[in-house]
Enzyme design. Structure first.
Site, PDB file in Angstrom:
ATOM      1  N   ARG A  69       0.833  -1.219   0.000  1.00 32.97           N
ATOM      2  CA  ARG A  69       0.000   0.000   0.000  1.00 32.97           C
ATOM      3  C   ARG A  69       0.865   1.266   0.000  1.00 32.97           C
ATOM      4  O   ARG A  69       0.544   2.255  -0.660  1.00 32.97           O
ATOM      5  CB  ARG A  69      -0.923  -0.010   1.216  1.00 32.97           C
ATOM      6  N   ASN A 101      -3.961   8.737   4.801  1.00 34.65           N
ATOM      7  CA  ASN A 101      -2.723   8.151   5.321  1.00 34.65           C
ATOM      8  C   ASN A 101      -2.627   8.121   6.844  1.00 34.65           C
ATOM      9  O   ASN A 101      -2.083   7.176   7.418  1.00 34.65           O
ATOM     10  CB  ASN A 101      -1.519   8.918   4.770  1.00 34.65           C
TER      11      ASN A 101
HETATM   12  C1  HEM Z   1      -8.897   1.511  -6.270  1.00 39.37           C
HETATM   13  C2  HEM Z   1      -8.859   2.406  -5.302  1.00 39.37           C
HETATM   14  C3  HEM Z   1      -8.448   2.082  -3.903  1.00 39.37           C
HETATM   15  C4  HEM Z   1      -9.099   2.471  -2.773  1.00 39.37           C
HETATM   16  C5  HEM Z   1     -10.351   3.342  -2.706  1.00 39.37           C
HETATM   17  C6  HEM Z   1      -8.377   1.929  -1.651  1.00 39.37           C
HETATM   18  C7  HEM Z   1      -8.726   2.116  -0.322  1.00 39.37           C
HETATM   19  C8  HEM Z   1      -8.182   1.435   0.729  1.00 39.37           C
HETATM   20  C9  HEM Z   1      -8.642   1.539   2.081  1.00 39.37           C
HETATM   21  C10 HEM Z   1      -9.771   2.434   2.574  1.00 39.37           C
HETATM   22  C11 HEM Z   1      -7.902   0.688   2.828  1.00 39.37           C
HETATM   23  C12 HEM Z   1      -8.020   0.465   4.334  1.00 39.37           C
HETATM   24  C13 HEM Z   1      -7.186   1.489   5.055  1.00 39.37           C
HETATM   25  C14 HEM Z   1      -7.518   1.585   6.516  1.00 39.37           C
HETATM   26  O1  HEM Z   1      -8.691   1.453   6.864  1.00 39.37           O
HETATM   27  O2  HEM Z   1      -6.587   1.827   7.318  1.00 39.37           O
HETATM   28  C15 HEM Z   1      -6.958   0.056   1.950  1.00 39.37           C
HETATM   29  C16 HEM Z   1      -6.030  -0.872   2.359  1.00 39.37           C
HETATM   30  C17 HEM Z   1      -5.095  -1.434   1.509  1.00 39.37           C
HETATM   31  N1  HEM Z   1      -4.881  -1.099   0.192  1.00 39.37           N
HETATM   32 FE1  HEM Z   1      -6.126  -0.003  -0.969  1.00 39.37          FE
HETATM   33  N2  HEM Z   1      -7.317   1.194  -2.110  1.00 39.37           N
HETATM   34  C18 HEM Z   1      -7.302   1.268  -3.476  1.00 39.37           C
HETATM   35  C19 HEM Z   1      -6.362   0.710  -4.317  1.00 39.37           C
HETATM   36  C20 HEM Z   1      -5.236   0.031  -3.870  1.00 39.37           C
HETATM   37  C21 HEM Z   1      -4.113  -0.335  -4.711  1.00 39.37           C
HETATM   38  C22 HEM Z   1      -3.979   0.029  -6.184  1.00 39.37           C
HETATM   39  C23 HEM Z   1      -3.231  -1.006  -3.919  1.00 39.37           C
HETATM   40  C24 HEM Z   1      -1.887  -1.595  -4.275  1.00 39.37           C
HETATM   41  C25 HEM Z   1      -1.540  -2.003  -5.478  1.00 39.37           C
HETATM   42  C26 HEM Z   1      -3.816  -1.093  -2.600  1.00 39.37           C
HETATM   43  C27 HEM Z   1      -3.273  -1.766  -1.528  1.00 39.37           C
HETATM   44  C28 HEM Z   1      -3.844  -1.846  -0.269  1.00 39.37           C
HETATM   45  C29 HEM Z   1      -3.394  -2.750   0.768  1.00 39.37           C
HETATM   46  C30 HEM Z   1      -2.295  -3.794   0.640  1.00 39.37           C
HETATM   47  C31 HEM Z   1      -4.162  -2.475   1.900  1.00 39.37           C
HETATM   48  C32 HEM Z   1      -4.072  -3.137   3.282  1.00 39.37           C
HETATM   49  C33 HEM Z   1      -3.157  -2.318   4.176  1.00 39.37           C
HETATM   50  C34 HEM Z   1      -3.107  -2.795   5.610  1.00 39.37           C
HETATM   51  O3  HEM Z   1      -3.236  -3.999   5.895  1.00 39.37           O
HETATM   52  O4  HEM Z   1      -2.904  -1.933   6.490  1.00 39.37           O
HETATM   53  N3  HEM Z   1      -5.010  -0.423  -2.599  1.00 39.37           N
HETATM   54  N4  HEM Z   1      -7.143   0.529   0.679  1.00 39.37           N
END
Ligand code: HEM
Ligand SMILES: *[C@@H]1O[C@H](CO)[C@@H](O)[C@H](O)[C@H]1NC(C)=O
Length: 338
Positions: A69, A101
């Site tokens: 992420r 973030n």
């Molecule tokens: C398409 C639009 C995207 C949205 C709206 C989005 C949104 C989010 C949100 C809201 C979370 C949870 C964060 C939290 O609650 O602390 C998250 C976690 C995550 N996102 Fe996305 N994301 C997107 C695309 C991506 C992309 C392109 C990647 C990487 C290639 C990615 C990788 C991750 C990962 C690995 C997590 C888990 C992180 C953790 O365990 O703390 N996301 N994302």
């Protein structure tokens, strides 16, 4: 703007977006990165990153999610230039406290650790941006995902942008078309968007990220069966409707939370996506193209792996052309060199 755009065709939408935001300032697939950039100057760097990532992911698989992420958030803000790694100082406002973030982005200590070893092996050679890009690739492999070659040669920025961090990154309650426009702005396609979202096959989300989803349309998108109903009531017990529980977390892929596989897409087919933004790719009436891609990746894990690899290289190649000229190799990933 959104209401107006929703009534138009997708193509009109794209034209309007570029008219509105201006042409993207960064382009994917810049030719300046190469696979052998460090072959003579720091031949050990790929091994160093791999070894440290192996250690970190073995001790806690969530580290794979943190790093993946982090790389995504780096690349969407003025290109993959390590700007996300910069701490706030008196003269520099960093990106770490931006809305998407703060309290959420992690893994900085692990990047520091890898950087320290790289600095003792080959001082002043390997950029933080490259370390993060290589580490993200290794993170994916270590939890069962595909391998791809990582082009390197990025420079670290001497600036960060709190403002772009707040505007360029997609958010979970944003509309599908709006999120699409953010990917198109980076030179990435709808296919890239759907494949890269497959990263949510690992890692966790905090209650504020899925609250409106579970008290919103989750019940109506999901299949009516006891497993789905008990999943939803479990989510509600983790995340109360009004406030509180903000640090409570749950997996985005409840089937295999720390395996990099295509079950994320199968969850979307069942209407059980945790984030509104993820479920919209399958359920939105504007998601004609995205729905077909979700179905494809749910049915064909190899097609998902191939597209994810290609799209990760493309995302990693979003270059901050200013950093390539004015950039540097930071000594410490948290601060620009003095
Ligand atoms: C398409 C639009 C995207 C949205 C709206 C989005 C949104 C989010 C949100 C809201 C979370 C949870 C964060 C939290 O609650 O602390 C998250 C976690 C995550 N996102 Fe996305 N994301 C997107 C695309 C991506 C992309 C392109 C990647 C990487 C290639 C990615 C990788 C991750 C990962 C690995 C997590 C888990 C992180 C953790 O365990 O703390 N996301 N994302
Ligand atoms: C956080 O989740 C736990 C269960 O995982 C639950 O017992 C607790 O009540 C939740 N906190 C809030 C404020 O709902």
């Amino acid at each position: 703007m959104e209401v107006f755009l929703r009534s138009k065709s997708f193509f009109v939408h794209v034209v309007l977006i570029f008219g509105f935001l201006g042409a993207p300032r960064v382009y994917a697939s810049e030719p300046s990165l190469t696979l052998d950039y460090y072959t003579s100057t720091c031949p050990t760097v790929f091994d160093v990153v791999r070894k440290e990532m192996e250690c970190a992911v073995t001790s806690d698989p969530r580290n794979a999610a943190f790093i993946l992420r982090l790389h995504f958030h780096d690349c969407f803000i003025q290109g993959c230039d390590g700007s996300i790694l910069l701490d706030d100082t008196i003269t520099l406002k960093g990106e770490k406290t931006a809305a998407t973030n703060i309290h959420s982005l992690k893994g900085f200590g692990l990047i520091d650790k890898i950087k320290n070893i790289a600095e003792s092996d080959c001082p002043g050679i390997v950029s933080c941006a490259d370390i993060l890009t290589i580490a993200a690739r290794d993170a994916v492999i270590l939890v069962g995902g595909p391998y791809w070659d990582v082009p390197v040669g990025r420079k670290d920025s001497v600036t960060a942008s709190f403002e772009l961090a707040n505007t360029n990154l997609p958010t979970p309650d944003e509309s599908l078309l709006s999120i699409m426009s953010k990917f198109l702005y980076q030179g990435l396609s709808v296919t890239d968007m759907v494949a890269l979202s497959g990263a949510h096959t690992i890692g966790m989300a905090r209650c504020p990220s899925f609250r409106s989803r579970i008290y919103g349309d989750f019940g109506s998108t999901s299949i009516k069966n006891p497993i789905s109903e008990s999943y939803l009531s479990n989510l509600k017990s983790i995340c109360p409707p009004i406030r509180g529980g903000n640090n409570n977390i749950t997996a985005m892929d409840y089937v295999t939370p720390y395996l990099f596989d295509n079950s994320f897409y199968q969850i979307l087919l069942n209407g059980e996506g945790l984030l509104n933004s993820d479920q919209e790719m399958y359920s939105s009436i504007f998601g004609i193209e995205t729905r077909e891609l979700v179905k494809k990746y749910a049915a064909d894990p190899l097609a998902f792996f191939q597209q994810f690899s290609d799209s990760m290289v493309k995302m990693g190649n979003i270059i901050n052309s200013e950093s390539l000229i004015n950039g540097e190799v930071r000594k410490n990933c948290r601060f620009v060199n003095t």
